[in-house]
Write a protein that holds these residues in place. Structure first.
Motif, PDB file in Angstrom:
ATOM      1  N   ASN A 113     -37.615 -35.377 -13.555  1.00  0.00           N
ATOM      2  CA  ASN A 113     -37.051 -34.241 -13.408  1.00  0.00           C
ATOM      3  C   ASN A 113     -36.435 -33.350 -14.686  1.00  0.00           C
ATOM      4  O   ASN A 113     -36.322 -33.781 -15.457  1.00  0.00           O
ATOM      5  CB  ASN A 113     -35.152 -34.805 -12.602  1.00  0.00           C
ATOM      6  N   ALA A 155     -34.974 -26.277 -17.807  1.00  0.00           N
ATOM      7  CA  ALA A 155     -35.359 -25.189 -18.714  1.00  0.00           C
ATOM      8  C   ALA A 155     -33.878 -25.325 -19.542  1.00  0.00           C
ATOM      9  O   ALA A 155     -33.214 -25.403 -18.596  1.00  0.00           O
ATOM     10  CB  ALA A 155     -35.142 -24.310 -18.155  1.00  0.00           C
ATOM     11  N   SER A 159     -31.692 -24.163 -23.204  1.00  0.00           N
ATOM     12  CA  SER A 159     -31.780 -23.702 -24.619  1.00  0.00           C
ATOM     13  C   SER A 159     -30.530 -24.098 -25.641  1.00  0.00           C
ATOM     14  O   SER A 159     -30.673 -23.632 -26.674  1.00  0.00           O
ATOM     15  CB  SER A 159     -32.087 -22.380 -24.170  1.00  0.00           C
ATOM     16  N   SER A 160     -29.426 -24.906 -24.806  1.00  0.00           N
ATOM     17  CA  SER A 160     -28.308 -24.852 -26.165  1.00  0.00           C
ATOM     18  C   SER A 160     -28.781 -26.308 -26.693  1.00  0.00           C
ATOM     19  O   SER A 160     -28.617 -27.205 -26.065  1.00  0.00           O
ATOM     20  CB  SER A 160     -26.542 -24.899 -25.089  1.00  0.00           C
ATOM     21  N   GLY A 167     -25.690 -29.380 -24.979  1.00  0.00           N
ATOM     22  CA  GLY A 167     -25.506 -28.491 -24.034  1.00  0.00           C
ATOM     23  C   GLY A 167     -24.995 -28.964 -22.231  1.00  0.00           C
ATOM     24  O   GLY A 167     -26.576 -27.732 -22.287  1.00  0.00           O
ATOM     25  N   GLU A 197     -25.291 -28.474 -18.725  1.00  0.00           N
ATOM     26  CA  GLU A 197     -24.066 -28.444 -17.474  1.00  0.00           C
ATOM     27  C   GLU A 197     -23.289 -29.924 -16.468  1.00  0.00           C
ATOM     28  O   GLU A 197     -24.818 -30.465 -16.497  1.00  0.00           O
ATOM     29  CB  GLU A 197     -23.999 -27.272 -16.662  1.00  0.00           C
ATOM     30  N   GLN A 237     -28.332 -32.501 -12.203  1.00  0.00           N
ATOM     31  CA  GLN A 237     -28.960 -33.332 -11.851  1.00  0.00           C
ATOM     32  C   GLN A 237     -29.621 -33.907 -13.340  1.00  0.00           C
ATOM     33  O   GLN A 237     -29.141 -35.318 -13.670  1.00  0.00           O
ATOM     34  CB  GLN A 237     -30.700 -33.746 -10.911  1.00  0.00           C
ATOM     35  N   THR A 238     -30.114 -32.620 -14.338  1.00  0.00           N
ATOM     36  CA  THR A 238     -29.638 -34.004 -15.299  1.00  0.00           C
ATOM     37  C   THR A 238     -28.784 -34.620 -16.041  1.00  0.00           C
ATOM     38  O   THR A 238     -28.923 -35.642 -16.284  1.00  0.00           O
ATOM     39  CB  THR A 238     -30.147 -33.053 -16.644  1.00  0.00           C
ATOM     40  N   THR A 253     -32.845 -27.063  -8.837  1.00  0.00           N
ATOM     41  CA  THR A 253     -32.379 -27.906  -9.227  1.00  0.00           C
ATOM     42  C   THR A 253     -32.857 -28.709  -8.772  1.00  0.00           C
ATOM     43  O   THR A 253     -33.098 -28.776  -7.130  1.00  0.00           O
ATOM     44  CB  THR A 253     -30.726 -28.463  -9.251  1.00  0.00           C
ATOM     45  N   GLY A 254     -32.812 -29.817  -9.348  1.00  0.00           N
ATOM     46  CA  GLY A 254     -33.259 -31.035  -8.609  1.00  0.00           C
ATOM     47  C   GLY A 254     -32.353 -32.146  -8.098  1.00  0.00           C
ATOM     48  O   GLY A 254     -32.860 -33.618  -7.688  1.00  0.00           O
ATOM     49  N   LYS A 308     -23.535 -23.827  -7.020  1.00  0.00           N
ATOM     50  CA  LYS A 308     -25.593 -23.249  -7.278  1.00  0.00           C
ATOM     51  C   LYS A 308     -26.195 -22.765  -6.192  1.00  0.00           C
ATOM     52  O   LYS A 308     -27.083 -22.113  -5.940  1.00  0.00           O
ATOM     53  CB  LYS A 308     -26.015 -24.237  -7.705  1.00  0.00           C
ATOM     54  N   LYS A 321     -40.627 -30.885 -10.305  1.00  0.00           N
ATOM     55  CA  LYS A 321     -40.342 -29.527 -10.618  1.00  0.00           C
ATOM     56  C   LYS A 321     -41.191 -28.906 -12.158  1.00  0.00           C
ATOM     57  O   LYS A 321     -42.492 -28.057 -12.645  1.00  0.00           O
ATOM     58  CB  LYS A 321     -39.029 -29.307 -11.576  1.00  0.00           C
TER      59      LYS A 321
HETATM   60  C1  LIG Z   1     -33.964 -19.835 -20.398  1.00  0.00           C
HETATM   61  C2  LIG Z   1     -33.073 -21.395 -19.632  1.00  0.00           C
HETATM   62  C3  LIG Z   1     -32.186 -21.837 -20.737  1.00  0.00           C
HETATM   63  C4  LIG Z   1     -30.971 -22.719 -19.940  1.00  0.00           C
HETATM   64  N1  LIG Z   1     -29.879 -23.454 -20.409  1.00  0.00           N
HETATM   65  C5  LIG Z   1     -29.326 -24.143 -20.341  1.00  0.00           C
HETATM   66  C6  LIG Z   1     -28.272 -24.966 -21.262  1.00  0.00           C
HETATM   67  O1  LIG Z   1     -29.129 -24.754 -22.540  1.00  0.00           O
HETATM   68  N2  LIG Z   1     -27.837 -26.087 -20.586  1.00  0.00           N
HETATM   69  C7  LIG Z   1     -27.743 -26.060 -19.426  1.00  0.00           C
HETATM   70  O2  LIG Z   1     -27.408 -27.345 -18.413  1.00  0.00           O
HETATM   71  N3  LIG Z   1     -28.480 -25.369 -17.792  1.00  0.00           N
HETATM   72  C8  LIG Z   1     -29.298 -24.104 -18.744  1.00  0.00           C
HETATM   73  N4  LIG Z   1     -29.950 -23.635 -18.073  1.00  0.00           N
HETATM   74  C9  LIG Z   1     -29.763 -23.727 -16.371  1.00  0.00           C
HETATM   75  C10 LIG Z   1     -30.349 -25.175 -16.131  1.00  0.00           C
HETATM   76  O3  LIG Z   1     -31.717 -25.028 -15.841  1.00  0.00           O
HETATM   77  C11 LIG Z   1     -30.256 -25.121 -14.485  1.00  0.00           C
HETATM   78  O4  LIG Z   1     -28.825 -25.595 -14.576  1.00  0.00           O
HETATM   79  C12 LIG Z   1     -31.103 -25.951 -13.512  1.00  0.00           C
HETATM   80  O5  LIG Z   1     -29.934 -25.950 -12.294  1.00  0.00           O
HETATM   81  C13 LIG Z   1     -31.175 -27.643 -14.339  1.00  0.00           C
HETATM   82  O6  LIG Z   1     -32.021 -28.341 -13.370  1.00  0.00           O
HETATM   83  P1  LIG Z   1     -30.928 -29.724 -12.937  1.00  0.00           P
HETATM   84  O7  LIG Z   1     -30.332 -29.330 -11.892  1.00  0.00           O
HETATM   85  O8  LIG Z   1     -32.505 -30.737 -12.030  1.00  0.00           O
HETATM   86  O9  LIG Z   1     -30.784 -30.575 -14.034  1.00  0.00           O
HETATM   87  C14 LIG Z   1     -31.003 -22.738 -18.695  1.00  0.00           C
HETATM   88  C15 LIG Z   1     -32.272 -22.178 -17.245  1.00  0.00           C
HETATM   89  C16 LIG Z   1     -32.713 -21.557 -18.784  1.00  0.00           C
HETATM   90  C17 LIG Z   1     -33.965 -20.211 -17.654  1.00  0.00           C
END
Ligand SMILES: Cc1cc2nc3c(=O)[nH]c(=O)nc-3n(C[C@H](O)[C@H](O)[C@H](O)COP(=O)(O)O)c2cc1C
Length: 228
Positions: free
Chosen positions: A53, A56, A58-59, A70, A72, A76-77, A107-108, A116, A126
């Motif tokens: 999975n 993206a 940045s934190s 950081g 959320e 799925q991550t 999202t995965g 969301k 992805k």
């Molecule tokens: C440029 C960018 C920066 C992001 N930074 C974060 C971050 O720092 N932490 C985070 O949890 N999600 C961040 N997101 C949102 C996640 O990519 C988003 O929650 C996504 O659903 C996570 O994929 P997952 O549910 O498959 O894990 C960012 C998205 C983008 C496009």
């Protein structure tokens, strides 16, 4: 995000702060996010069925071999890394910014969490959706992103819930660094910062890094800077 204006307080008498001068140089801003500018990254984790999975993000910050991310809690991550700690962090260079846009509404997690659902759809593959290529890792199951010139293999050591439960502070130990040979001056093992162009994410916009303006005396690749 809305940030309430801080109360203006008088300068302490006899202190070095001139309240009138300070007030005239800045306005109170209300940015909807506080992303002042950090390199974006692509985090790859492993789903329960063994598939990768990719997300993206940045934190983050780094100290020694430890990365603190950081993430959320609803993604799925976060689910994956709580159960399977091997991850990769691949750093895209500036030209790869469209891949992050392609991932930005995916999202995965299936089903998509209610909070969301308005902005995200479920996507199992992805890498294909982002038009990126999985590259096998040496030490962890999660693959790296081949198109990224700088890739870390890492293992999550601790997940700490954030104050409001919406995110985790994720401490991960970097086990191996992979770099495009063009970034590594012969025989040094270092990353030449003059050749490395991370994708900088600031207030929801993407930037290439700007010109070099200076360096520390501790640089391994340049003599101490001459400063006043
Ligand atoms: C440029 C960018 C920066 C992001 N930074 C974060 C971050 O720092 N932490 C985070 O949890 N999600 C961040 N997101 C949102 C996640 O990519 C988003 O929650 C996504 O659903 C996570 O994929 P997952 O549910 O498959 O894990 C960012 C998205 C983008 C496009």
């Amino acid at each position: 995000m809305t940030v309430d204006a801080p109360a203006v307080t008088a300068a302490p008498s006899g202190g070095g702060v001139d309240a009138a001068a300070a007030a005239s140089t800045h306005v109170i801003a209300h940015p909807h996010v506080l992303y002042v500018g950090t390199p974006a990254y692509l985090i790859c984790s492993t789903n329960a069925d063994g598939s990768p999975n990719l997300a993206a993000a940045s934190s983050h910050w780094a100290l020694g071999d430890m990365l603190c991310l950081g993430l959320e809690a609803e993604g799925q991550t976060a689910v994956n890394i709580a159960e399977r700690p091997g991850i990769t962090i691949s750093f895209p260079s500036a030209r790869l910014w469209p891949a992050l846009v392609r991932l930005s509404h995916l999202t995965g997690r299936d089903p998509v969490p209610i909070d969301k659902a308005a902005r995200y759809t479920y996507e199992h593959d992805k890498f294909t959706a982002a038009r990126l290529t999985p590259q096998p890792s040496d030490l962890v199951d999660a693959p790296r992103v081949k198109e990224c010139a700088l890739q870390f293999e890492a293992e999550v050591r601790r997940l700490t819930p954030g104050l409001d439960g919406s995110y985790f502070m994720v401490e991960a130990e970097v086990l191996r660094v992979h770099a495009d040979p063009a970034l590594v001056p012969e025989g040094t093992g270092e990353i030449d910062p003059r050749r490395w162009h991370p994708l900088v994410y600031a207030f929801r916009h993407f930037f290439d890094r700007g010109d070099e303006v200076g360096w520390l005396p501790s640089s391994r690749l340049a003599p101490p800077p001459v400063i006043d």
